[in-house]
Design an enzyme around this catalytic site. Structure first.
Site, PDB file in Angstrom:
ATOM      1  N   GLY A 142       0.799  -1.218   0.000  1.00 19.50           N
ATOM      2  CA  GLY A 142       0.000   0.000   0.000  1.00 19.50           C
ATOM      3  C   GLY A 142       0.828   1.261   0.000  1.00 19.50           C
ATOM      4  O   GLY A 142       0.469   2.261   0.637  1.00 19.50           O
ATOM      5  N   ASN A 161       1.310   3.382  -2.382  1.00 24.16           N
ATOM      6  CA  ASN A 161       0.984   4.321  -3.448  1.00 24.16           C
ATOM      7  C   ASN A 161       0.224   5.555  -2.956  1.00 24.16           C
ATOM      8  O   ASN A 161       0.021   6.507  -3.717  1.00 24.16           O
ATOM      9  CB  ASN A 161       0.148   3.632  -4.538  1.00 24.16           C
ATOM     10  CG  ASN A 161      -1.159   3.097  -4.008  1.00 24.16           C
ATOM     11  OD1 ASN A 161      -1.159   2.141  -3.242  1.00 24.16           O
ATOM     12  ND2 ASN A 161      -2.272   3.696  -4.401  1.00 24.16           N
ATOM     13  N   ILE A 211      -0.222   7.313   4.188  1.00 20.51           N
ATOM     14  CA  ILE A 211       0.921   7.049   5.052  1.00 20.51           C
ATOM     15  C   ILE A 211       1.969   6.206   4.330  1.00 20.51           C
ATOM     16  O   ILE A 211       3.172   6.448   4.450  1.00 20.51           O
ATOM     17  CB  ILE A 211       0.458   6.318   6.330  1.00 20.51           C
ATOM     18  CG1 ILE A 211      -0.448   7.216   7.161  1.00 20.51           C
ATOM     19  CG2 ILE A 211       1.648   5.871   7.166  1.00 20.51           C
ATOM     20  CD1 ILE A 211      -1.153   6.482   8.279  1.00 20.51           C
ATOM     21  N   SER A 226      -2.923  -0.087  14.711  1.00 22.45           N
ATOM     22  CA  SER A 226      -3.698   1.121  14.988  1.00 22.45           C
ATOM     23  C   SER A 226      -4.169   1.093  16.432  1.00 22.45           C
ATOM     24  O   SER A 226      -4.371   0.023  17.027  1.00 22.45           O
ATOM     25  CB  SER A 226      -4.914   1.196  14.062  1.00 22.45           C
ATOM     26  OG  SER A 226      -5.818   2.222  14.462  1.00 22.45           O
ATOM     27  N   TYR A 264     -12.703  -4.176  12.232  1.00 21.80           N
ATOM     28  CA  TYR A 264     -11.436  -3.485  11.967  1.00 21.80           C
ATOM     29  C   TYR A 264     -10.512  -3.602  13.179  1.00 21.80           C
ATOM     30  O   TYR A 264      -9.305  -3.874  13.034  1.00 21.80           O
ATOM     31  CB  TYR A 264     -11.713  -2.012  11.653  1.00 21.80           C
ATOM     32  CG  TYR A 264     -10.469  -1.186  11.423  1.00 21.80           C
ATOM     33  CD1 TYR A 264      -9.729  -1.325  10.255  1.00 21.80           C
ATOM     34  CD2 TYR A 264     -10.042  -0.264  12.374  1.00 21.80           C
ATOM     35  CE1 TYR A 264      -8.580  -0.564  10.044  1.00 21.80           C
ATOM     36  CE2 TYR A 264      -8.904   0.505  12.172  1.00 21.80           C
ATOM     37  CZ  TYR A 264      -8.177   0.345  11.006  1.00 21.80           C
ATOM     38  OH  TYR A 264      -7.047   1.103  10.804  1.00 21.80           O
TER      39      TYR A 264
END
Length: 288
Positions: free
Chosen positions: A10, A12, A15, A138, A165
């Site tokens: 990820g 691209n 963060i 997280s 999540y």
């Protein structure tokens, strides 16, 4: 970071992009592992221009498809080593969906995809003089009150976006702890981290609808933006854990604001990291 080989999922946008930019600017060879080849190609071009480092590339990876994960592992077999693996990509959904292999999408992507990826790249990390695994978790793991509900992990009923999540982010933390235990005494360290509350497009790319999507749209207001970190600020802890001498001298820690921090009580129970490891193996065995 001169000539260090870094793989980041990820990378691209958000963060991940800012982390990649900083590490490329330090001289690292960056391999972006991204789902969308068009977005990845644009990111590679921008990273090369802004960092002044042409040693940035993309290799396609869809964490929601374990066959894609296996293909990516084969695809990077030409690299003689990997020095840093940053498991950065993640998503949130407010409706239940499934990965290509039938896992609930959020847990399947945020944890199961990264679990298989990390396992497949361990030999490359062992080939480094000092390998690092960095799991971007997280503070959202606190929503997994009481720990991961393995009997409900598929969320066929009672789906709740933040509980789901939170369990995926708790899994990221426990995964790093399990890796640290298994790799103790080796040349590899493993950590997890909280990037902070960051203003990005996370959750606004079609993954969220209904009430959750509406709440995320509210973040577009100037007042909301003023209290959130920028992506560059949010990337600071990922950069620190991936590159600092301090993070290389320890393992199995959870970081926030570039410092070792504490996690929710249900992430510190004896045996939970092992339970995650064995249940993840068991789930993979059902589809691979």
């Amino acid at each position: 970071m001169d000539d260090r080989i870094v793989v980041i999922t990820g990378g691209n946008s958000g963060i991940g992009f800012e982390t990649a930019l900083a590490l490329a600017s330090m001289g690292a060879h960056l391999v972006l592992a991204c789902r969308n080849p068009d977005k990845a190609s644009s990111a590679v071009a921008e990273l090369r221009t802004r960092s002044g480092n042409d040693s940035v590339e993309n290799r396609q990876l869809d964490l929601g498809d374990l066959e894609s994960v296996q293909k990516f592992v084969q695809d990077v077999s030409d690299l003689d080593r990997i020095d840093v693996l940053i498991n950065n990509a993640g998503l949130v959904r407010d409706e239940r969906d499934e990965t290509a292999q039938g896992f609930e999408m959020v847990f399947g992507t945020n944890h199961m995809g990264h679990f298989l990826l990390t396992d497949g790249l361990l030999d490359h990390l062992r080939a480094s003089s000092a390998g690092r695994i960095v799991n971007v978790a997280s503070f959202g793991h606190t929503a997994a009150f009481g720990g991961i509900q393995w009997s409900k992990i598929q969320r066929y009923t009672g789906f709740h976006e933040w509980r789901t999540y939170g369990e995926s982010k708790l899994a990221n933390i426990l995964h790093a702890e399990a890796l640290a235990s298994r790799l103790e005494g080796s040349n590899i360290v493993a950590h997890s981290l909280h990037p902070g509350s960051v203003y990005t497009n996370f959750g606004r790319d079609g993954d969220t609808r209904g009430v959750t999507g509406w709440l995320m749209d509210l973040e577009l207001g100037p007042v909301r933006q003023s209290v959130l970190k920028t992506p560059a600020q949010g990337a600071a802890t990922s950069i620190h854990v991936a590159s600092s001498a301090e993070a290389g001298r320890c393992t199995g820690q959870y970081w926030s604001n570039s410092k070792v921090s504490s996690t929710a009580p249900w992430s510190r129970r004896r045996g939970d990291a092992e339970e995650l490891w064995h249940n993840s193996r068991r789930l993979l065995a059902t589809v691979l």
